[in-house]
Enzyme design. Structure first.
Site: not given
Ligand SMILES: Cc1cc2nc3c(=O)[nH]c(=O)nc-3n(C[C@H](O)[C@H](O)[C@H](O)COP(=O)(O)OP(=O)(O)OC[C@H]3O[C@@H](n4cnc5c(N)ncnc54)[C@H](O)[C@@H]3O)c2cc1C
Length: 297
Positions: A124, A174
């Site tokens: 991560d 990722r």
């Molecule tokens: C499999 C995976 C691994 C990850 N690993 C890392 C990592 O190693 N390091 C790191 O910095 N970040 C990591 N992240 C987190 C990532 O960086 C984002 O902070 C997070 O995914 C929110 O961004 P988004 O692109 O999903 O969408 P956003 O633009 O935040 O959201 C899009 C839509 O998705 C929905 N949504 C998003 N997040 C949530 C939530 N928590 N609860 C409910 N609804 C939500 C909402 O409806 C929102 O309108 C990871 C995310 C995933 C999915």
């Protein structure tokens, strides 16, 4: 922040009594509950990556305990036949204590994982204070063991260079937007611009990368990616989508039904409060969800 840290500390009254708040996002506190959650996902056509919760470890013993917890869960994955690999944080391996020690812990996990049907281990990405050292340690490990991959964050201005480098290395990436609060000199803060950079990097990884993972719940981005792979004839088995346990489960199922691969990031363990806090800070509706679960537990 100090008060919050005390409330969220493992072993605090909050941790002991309020797990029901986090249970939508955390698959329980034990290996058994984590494996059970993975089995449910597998039955719904999804794979998983297990994250034993914990980060920013400052004592050697704690890092060794975390390493051993990963070794134990790798055994459980193998014995149970669950379709899952693991994700780890280098600060949980002891990066803040000594990077050679953290690398040694990582390598032991990599070697142990090589017995499993899916031997892959994802590192991560954490806050920017450790971005460079995390990438350096990844490259050192990858030189000997190819069953390791990295995470790159689209909000960082440096990431286009890192994507080019990982494509050159043939390393698995990722791609996510990034979850930490970073300063404007190194990070893009505007959501449309983050989304634009994400899509540009996603295209490069989909065209030239090694089995990239598109980690996002953002429907707009997911639609763009789906349209792009259709248009370019990129087969659905050349990449996977990834989402977090408990976040947008309906969309997870919809993507699987369309024939795409979906891997769910499944956190478990007793150190869930920090992770839960990040999810709540990300989305106000998560706080509302957690609060309504007080009445429905
Ligand atoms: C499999 C995976 C691994 C990850 N690993 C890392 C990592 O190693 N390091 C790191 O910095 N970040 C990591 N992240 C987190 C990532 O960086 C984002 O902070 C997070 O995914 C929110 O961004 P988004 O692109 O999903 O969408 P956003 O633009 O935040 O959201 C899009 C839509 O998705 C929905 N949504 C998003 N997040 C949530 C939530 N928590 N609860 C409910 N609804 C939500 C909402 O409806 C929102 O309108 C990871 C995310 C995933 C999915």
């Amino acid at each position: 922040m100090a008060i919050l840290d005390r409330i969220l500390a493992p072993g605090s009254g909050f941790q002991k009594n309020f797990f029901f708040l986090a249970k939508r996002f955390v698959a329980g506190e034990t290996v058994d509950s984590a494996i059970a959650a993975v089995r449910e996902l597998n039955a719904a056509g999804m794979t998983a990556t297990l994250d034993y919760l914990g980060e920013d470890v400052l004592e050697r013993d704690a890092a060794i305990k975390t390493r051993d917890a990963y070794i134990a869960v790798l055994d459980r994955i193998r014995e149970s036949g669950a379709q899952s690999n693991v994700s780890i944080k280098m600060t949980a391996m002891g990066l803040l204590i000594d990077d050679g020690f953290a690398l040694d812990n990582l390598q032991r996990i990599l070697h142990h994982a090589q017995r499993n049907a899916d031997p892959f281990v994802r590192i991560d990405m954490e806050g920017s204070a450790v971005t460079q050292v995390t990438i350096d340690l990844f490259e050192r490990a990858y030189a000997n063991d190819k069953n390791v991959g990295i995470v790159l964050q689209a909000y960082l201005k440096r990431t286009p260079r890192d994507v080019t480098r990982m494509i050159e290395l043939g390393a698995r990436v990722r791609l996510c937007k990034g979850a930490y609060n970073e300063p404007t000199d190194i990070a893009i803060k505007d959501m449309p611009a983050i989304r634009k950079q994400y899509f540009e990097l996603a295209k490069q990884l989909l065209e030239r990368g090694n089995y990239p993972a598109m980690a996002t719940h953002d429907r707009e981005l997911i639609d763009e990616i789906r349209a792009y792979v259709r248009e370019r004839g990129i087969a659905p088995d050349r990449f996977e989508f990834q989402m977090l346990y408990g976040v947008r489960p309906q969309l997870q199922r919809e993507i699987v039904a369309e024939g795409y691969r979906m891997r769910i990031y499944v956190p478990y363990g007793t150190h869930w409060a920090g992770y839960f806090y990040r999810r709540v800070m990300e989305r106000r509706e998560n706080a509302i969800f957690a609060l309504t679960s007080i009445w429905s537990k």
